[in-house]
Design a protein around this motif. Structure first.
Motif, PDB file in Angstrom:
ATOM      1  N   UNK A 112     -19.611  -5.121   0.537  1.00 47.84           N
ATOM      2  CA  UNK A 112     -18.925  -3.968   1.119  1.00 47.84           C
ATOM      3  C   UNK A 112     -17.759  -3.481   0.266  1.00 47.84           C
ATOM      4  N   UNK A 113     -17.244  -4.314  -0.634  1.00 45.88           N
ATOM      5  CA  UNK A 113     -16.207  -3.869  -1.564  1.00 45.88           C
ATOM      6  C   UNK A 113     -16.783  -3.061  -2.712  1.00 45.88           C
ATOM      7  N   UNK A 114     -18.092  -3.154  -2.937  1.00 47.52           N
ATOM      8  CA  UNK A 114     -18.695  -2.632  -4.167  1.00 47.52           C
ATOM      9  C   UNK A 114     -19.857  -1.670  -3.965  1.00 47.52           C
ATOM     10  N   UNK A 115     -20.534  -1.732  -2.827  1.00 47.83           N
ATOM     11  CA  UNK A 115     -21.751  -0.945  -2.584  1.00 47.83           C
ATOM     12  C   UNK A 115     -21.741  -0.390  -1.156  1.00 47.83           C
ATOM     13  N   UNK A 116     -22.380   0.781  -0.939  1.00 47.37           N
ATOM     14  CA  UNK A 116     -22.387   1.360   0.398  1.00 47.37           C
ATOM     15  C   UNK A 116     -23.425   0.768   1.340  1.00 47.37           C
ATOM     16  N   UNK A 117     -24.394   0.029   0.800  1.00 46.44           N
ATOM     17  CA  UNK A 117     -25.416  -0.530   1.679  1.00 46.44           C
ATOM     18  C   UNK A 117     -26.094  -1.737   1.039  1.00 46.44           C
ATOM     19  N   UNK A 167     -14.199   3.659   3.285  1.00 45.99           N
ATOM     20  CA  UNK A 167     -12.735   3.529   3.366  1.00 45.99           C
ATOM     21  C   UNK A 167     -12.192   2.829   2.122  1.00 45.99           C
ATOM     22  N   UNK A 168     -12.866   1.778   1.682  1.00 48.21           N
ATOM     23  CA  UNK A 168     -12.414   1.052   0.486  1.00 48.21           C
ATOM     24  C   UNK A 168     -12.408   1.974  -0.728  1.00 48.21           C
ATOM     25  N   UNK A 169     -13.469   2.760  -0.906  1.00 49.83           N
ATOM     26  CA  UNK A 169     -13.531   3.671  -2.045  1.00 49.83           C
ATOM     27  C   UNK A 169     -12.474   4.776  -1.941  1.00 49.83           C
ATOM     28  N   UNK A 170     -12.269   5.317  -0.737  1.00 53.01           N
ATOM     29  CA  UNK A 170     -11.249   6.363  -0.567  1.00 53.01           C
ATOM     30  C   UNK A 170      -9.855   5.810  -0.821  1.00 53.01           C
ATOM     31  N   UNK A 171      -9.621   4.578  -0.450  1.00 47.67           N
ATOM     32  CA  UNK A 171      -8.291   3.979  -0.558  1.00 47.67           C
ATOM     33  C   UNK A 171      -8.017   3.440  -1.956  1.00 47.67           C
ATOM     34  N   UNK A 176      -9.926  -2.136  -7.366  1.00 46.68           N
ATOM     35  CA  UNK A 176      -9.697  -3.035  -6.245  1.00 46.68           C
ATOM     36  C   UNK A 176      -8.451  -3.875  -6.506  1.00 46.68           C
ATOM     37  N   UNK A 177      -7.760  -4.277  -5.463  1.00 48.57           N
ATOM     38  CA  UNK A 177      -6.564  -5.109  -5.654  1.00 48.57           C
ATOM     39  C   UNK A 177      -6.868  -6.375  -6.443  1.00 48.57           C
ATOM     40  N   UNK A 178      -5.929  -6.790  -7.253  1.00 53.31           N
ATOM     41  CA  UNK A 178      -6.094  -7.979  -8.090  1.00 53.31           C
ATOM     42  C   UNK A 178      -5.754  -9.208  -7.257  1.00 53.31           C
ATOM     43  N   UNK A 179      -6.685  -9.561  -6.371  1.00 53.91           N
ATOM     44  CA  UNK A 179      -6.540 -10.719  -5.507  1.00 53.91           C
ATOM     45  C   UNK A 179      -7.641 -11.720  -5.830  1.00 53.91           C
ATOM     46  N   UNK A 180      -7.336 -12.992  -5.831  1.00 54.19           N
ATOM     47  CA  UNK A 180      -8.364 -13.971  -6.191  1.00 54.19           C
ATOM     48  C   UNK A 180      -9.634 -13.872  -5.346  1.00 54.19           C
ATOM     49  N   UNK A 181      -9.517 -13.579  -4.047  1.00 55.73           N
ATOM     50  CA  UNK A 181     -10.712 -13.524  -3.205  1.00 55.73           C
ATOM     51  C   UNK A 181     -11.574 -12.309  -3.528  1.00 55.73           C
ATOM     52  N   UNK A 182     -11.003 -11.326  -4.226  1.00 53.40           N
ATOM     53  CA  UNK A 182     -11.762 -10.139  -4.636  1.00 53.40           C
ATOM     54  C   UNK A 182     -12.341 -10.309  -6.029  1.00 53.40           C
ATOM     55  N   UNK A 183     -11.556 -10.834  -6.958  1.00 53.14           N
ATOM     56  CA  UNK A 183     -11.917 -10.808  -8.370  1.00 53.14           C
ATOM     57  C   UNK A 183     -12.522 -12.099  -8.899  1.00 53.14           C
ATOM     58  N   UNK A 184     -12.373 -13.200  -8.195  1.00 53.59           N
ATOM     59  CA  UNK A 184     -12.846 -14.476  -8.716  1.00 53.59           C
ATOM     60  C   UNK A 184     -13.885 -15.084  -7.782  1.00 53.59           C
TER      61      UNK A 184
END
Length: 198
Positions: A112-117, A167-171, A176-184
């Motif tokens: 959901x952070x990277x793709x719409x479906x 919402x993620x893409x609009x925001x 994406x924020x540089x957070x370990x749970x997102x990037x690693x």
């Protein structure tokens, strides 16, 4: 004990191959070369451990991947962006213990952070009702059917919109924020469940 979902390691591919090829008729067989290609090109390739032993895996590809699956191409001809679940395999002795649900929760939180479906297929032969119900309970809906050229198997082609993606893409756009749970890569630990589906 708990379920641990984590990225696959290269030395585990022989065990993944054995698990895949013991899964039964609802999972297409693999050879070692194709599995190594999956390892090199998949966007998401994670295993589940329960009680310290490998209990399943899930492999998924983004829409722009160099992936030779006919079902993947079918989605690509009709949809611009998605994460395609090529296969999910749960060891027979671990089915019904919640691993399928844990995998789908993990792959959705990634996608959901990277793709719409999300996209996947279910083979419509012999005992597919339970698998269709499982996917339907996660919000997947049939968007077509396809007879696979190499096997003659009819598959229901399923997609699930990911409501947070817009919402993620609009925001955040592509930053994406540089957070370990997102990037690693991360491990997902869930408490053991004695009952469950799939």
């Amino acid at each position: 004990m708990s379920i641990v979902i984590r990225d696959v390691r290269e030395h585990e591919l022989d065990s993944v191959l054995a698990l895949n090829n013991a899964a039964g008729p609802n999972i297409l067989p693999l050879d070692a070369a194709r599995l190594r290609r999956f390892h090199a090109t998949a966007e998401y390739f994670r295993i589940a451990e329960r009680d310290g032993a490998m209990a399943g895996f899930l492999v998924a590809f983004g829409a722009d991947a160099d992936h030779d699956s006919g079902n993947f191409r079918w989605f690509g001809e009709r949809h611009e962006d998605f994460l395609y679940i090529d296969r999910i395999v749960v060891a027979s002795r671990r089915r019904g213990g919640g691993l399928g649900r844990a995998f789908y929760a993990d792959v959705q939180s990634y996608a959901e952070l990277r793709h719409p479906q999300l996209a996947c297929e279910v083979f419509l032969e012999g005992g597919s009702d339970t698998v269709l119900l499982f996917h339907g309970s996660f919000g997947f809906r049939e968007v077509g059917q396809r007879v696979m050229d190499d096997t003659g198997i009819r598959a229901a082609m399923l997609m699930k919109p990911l409501c947070s993606h817009a919402w993620i893409r609009e925001t955040y756009g592509m930053d994406l924020p540089d957070q370990p749970w997102v990037t690693q890569p991360h491990n997902l630990r869930l408490p053991q469940r004695s009952t469950g589906t799939y």
